[in-house]
Design a protein around this motif. Structure first.
Motif, PDB file in Angstrom:
ATOM      1  N   LEU A 192      56.634  94.695 -42.943  1.00 17.41           N
ATOM      2  CA  LEU A 192      57.771  94.289 -43.859  1.00 17.41           C
ATOM      3  C   LEU A 192      57.377  94.021 -45.175  1.00 17.41           C
ATOM      4  CD1 LEU A 192      60.215  91.860 -41.629  1.00 17.41           C
ATOM      5  CD2 LEU A 192      60.390  94.334 -42.433  1.00 17.41           C
ATOM      6  N   GLU A 193      58.147  94.178 -46.101  1.00 20.08           N
ATOM      7  CA  GLU A 193      57.862  93.628 -47.665  1.00 20.08           C
ATOM      8  C   GLU A 193      58.944  92.624 -47.822  1.00 20.08           C
ATOM      9  OE1 GLU A 193      58.212  95.497 -52.017  1.00 20.08           O
ATOM     10  OE2 GLU A 193      58.954  96.936 -50.539  1.00 20.08           O
ATOM     11  N   ILE A 194      58.186  91.568 -48.191  1.00 25.08           N
ATOM     12  CA  ILE A 194      58.953  90.206 -48.312  1.00 25.08           C
ATOM     13  C   ILE A 194      58.839  89.917 -50.031  1.00 25.08           C
ATOM     14  CG2 ILE A 194      59.072  87.805 -48.040  1.00 25.08           C
ATOM     15  CD1 ILE A 194      59.355  89.895 -45.472  1.00 25.08           C
ATOM     16  N   SER A 195      60.154  89.614 -50.459  1.00 25.76           N
ATOM     17  CA  SER A 195      60.050  89.445 -51.877  1.00 25.76           C
ATOM     18  C   SER A 195      61.097  88.088 -51.861  1.00 25.76           C
ATOM     19  CB  SER A 195      60.692  90.404 -52.798  1.00 25.76           C
ATOM     20  OG  SER A 195      59.796  91.787 -52.766  1.00 25.76           O
ATOM     21  N   SER A 196      60.697  87.227 -52.833  1.00 26.24           N
ATOM     22  CA  SER A 196      61.384  85.869 -53.034  1.00 26.24           C
ATOM     23  C   SER A 196      62.968  86.223 -53.434  1.00 26.24           C
ATOM     24  CB  SER A 196      60.893  85.088 -54.195  1.00 26.24           C
ATOM     25  OG  SER A 196      61.427  83.985 -54.305  1.00 26.24           O
ATOM     26  N   GLY A 197      63.889  85.852 -52.754  1.00 26.75           N
ATOM     27  CA  GLY A 197      65.427  85.750 -52.997  1.00 26.75           C
ATOM     28  C   GLY A 197      65.954  87.159 -52.761  1.00 26.75           C
ATOM     29  N   LYS A 198      65.011  88.031 -52.045  1.00 29.81           N
ATOM     30  CA  LYS A 198      65.575  89.395 -51.558  1.00 29.81           C
ATOM     31  C   LYS A 198      65.403  89.473 -49.929  1.00 29.81           C
ATOM     32  CE  LYS A 198      64.595  91.802 -55.696  1.00 29.81           C
ATOM     33  NZ  LYS A 198      64.020  92.910 -56.270  1.00 29.81           N
ATOM     34  N   ARG A 199      66.262  90.407 -49.220  1.00 33.41           N
ATOM     35  CA  ARG A 199      66.084  90.407 -47.971  1.00 33.41           C
ATOM     36  C   ARG A 199      64.893  91.249 -47.623  1.00 33.41           C
ATOM     37  NH1 ARG A 199      71.957  92.761 -45.597  1.00 33.41           N
ATOM     38  NH2 ARG A 199      70.488  93.257 -43.940  1.00 33.41           N
ATOM     39  N   PRO A 200      64.129  90.939 -46.573  1.00 39.20           N
ATOM     40  CA  PRO A 200      63.002  91.720 -46.340  1.00 39.20           C
ATOM     41  C   PRO A 200      63.472  93.276 -45.740  1.00 39.20           C
ATOM     42  CG  PRO A 200      63.229  89.816 -44.989  1.00 39.20           C
ATOM     43  CD  PRO A 200      64.429  90.044 -45.613  1.00 39.20           C
ATOM     44  N   ARG A 201      62.570  94.189 -46.440  1.00 39.87           N
ATOM     45  CA  ARG A 201      62.896  95.549 -46.355  1.00 39.87           C
ATOM     46  C   ARG A 201      61.516  96.066 -45.378  1.00 39.87           C
ATOM     47  NH1 ARG A 201      66.045  97.717 -50.250  1.00 39.87           N
ATOM     48  NH2 ARG A 201      66.991  96.283 -51.702  1.00 39.87           N
ATOM     49  N   VAL A 202      61.730  97.103 -44.800  1.00 42.11           N
ATOM     50  CA  VAL A 202      60.762  97.983 -44.020  1.00 42.11           C
ATOM     51  C   VAL A 202      59.897  98.582 -45.143  1.00 42.11           C
ATOM     52  CG1 VAL A 202      60.210  99.941 -42.697  1.00 42.11           C
ATOM     53  CG2 VAL A 202      62.327  98.672 -42.430  1.00 42.11           C
ATOM     54  N   ASP A 203      58.433  98.194 -44.725  1.00 42.07           N
ATOM     55  CA  ASP A 203      57.355  98.521 -45.813  1.00 42.07           C
ATOM     56  C   ASP A 203      56.654  99.798 -45.590  1.00 42.07           C
ATOM     57  OD1 ASP A 203      55.686  98.288 -48.060  1.00 42.07           O
ATOM     58  OD2 ASP A 203      54.815  96.443 -47.214  1.00 42.07           O
ATOM     59  N   ARG A 204      56.008 100.613 -46.413  1.00 42.66           N
ATOM     60  CA  ARG A 204      55.362 101.773 -46.123  1.00 42.66           C
ATOM     61  C   ARG A 204      54.043 101.292 -45.675  1.00 42.66           C
ATOM     62  NH1 ARG A 204      57.309 106.045 -48.368  1.00 42.66           N
ATOM     63  NH2 ARG A 204      58.868 105.928 -50.001  1.00 42.66           N
TER      64      ARG A 204
END
Length: 235
Positions: free
Chosen positions: A59-71
């Motif tokens: 997962l790609e975690i960014s502050s204030g954003k929903r987690p996304r599937v990471d490469r």
């Protein structure tokens, strides 16, 4: 859910969800609040699961954003291999042996499947490598890019992941090997071994590409031995 395994179970839930929904890199997974409502667990448990999957490169975690599937990234494997070397569970030679087997197949496939653009980029990378003669730090960087370009030309992303993950723990050993061969004729020999690989791949000669990689790693193995001997005889 059992309290002792809440975070692990949330991680498994997310992995199954990614698989079931066939999510691809860049797509969002459920938010903290959605998971809290669905699973009935605390925010802290959700965040722990997100953090765990982020560390694994899932997962790609960014502050204030929903987690996304990471490469796919080699980070987790790098950590495992680096720790295994640091704790003497595997040796630099053993990593070199595995890399040699991987990269022989990688070069063979690159010679068969690489595009004209791949070959052009590889030739440009070879020029960059040549310009680093005598500069260990730059050589190690450009050599890494050289091998990753071959992996890219193979068309199989697993080669890139494995080669990068296996290379990182070897950084200090590679440097020591270069120190042991820090004379002009040896540097020219190192560069020529790389050139043989490029020529074979660009000539679309899989057998020659495999042989060139084998010779390259035989030289690298000898450099490691030279470095070990130098270390053993140092006052």
């Amino acid at each position: 859910m059992e309290k002792t395994t809440l975070s692990a179970q949330v991680s498994n839930y997310l992995l199954n969800l990614i698989d079931k929904r066939q999510l691809i890199p860049g797509m969002e997974v459920p938010s903290e609040m959605q998971l809290i409502d669905t699973l009935g667990v605390s925010r802290g448990v959700i965040r722990e699961a997100f953090c765990s999957l982020s560390t694994l490169g899932i997962l790609e975690i960014s502050s204030g954003k929903r987690p996304r599937v990471d490469r796919c990234k080699p980070t987790a494997m790098e950590t495992i291999f680096r720790n295994a070397m640091a704790t003497q569970q595997i040796s630099a030679q053993q990593i070199l042996d595995v890399r040699c087997a991987l990269e022989m197949g990688c070069a063979e496939q690159a010679a068969q499947c690489g595009s004209a653009e791949d070959f052009f980029t590889l030739q440009q990378q070879m020029k960059m490598l040549r310009h680093t003669l005598g500069d260990h730090e730059q050589f190690i960087l450009q050599d890494s890019l050289f091998h990753l370009q071959i992996a890219k030309a193979s068309g199989n992303p697993l080669y890139s992941l494995m080669i990068e993950a296996l290379r990182t723990p070897l950084a200090s050993s590679i440097s020591a090997g270069l120190d042991a061969r820090d004379v002009s004729p040896d540097w020219e020999s190192i560069i020529q071994l790389h050139q043989y690989i490029v020529d074979a791949i660009c000539d679309r000669d899989p057998a020659a590409a495999k042989l060139a990689v084998a010779r390259h790693f035989a030289s690298a193995t000898q450099a490691l031995r030279d470095a070990a001997c130098r270390s053993d005889t140092a006052p």
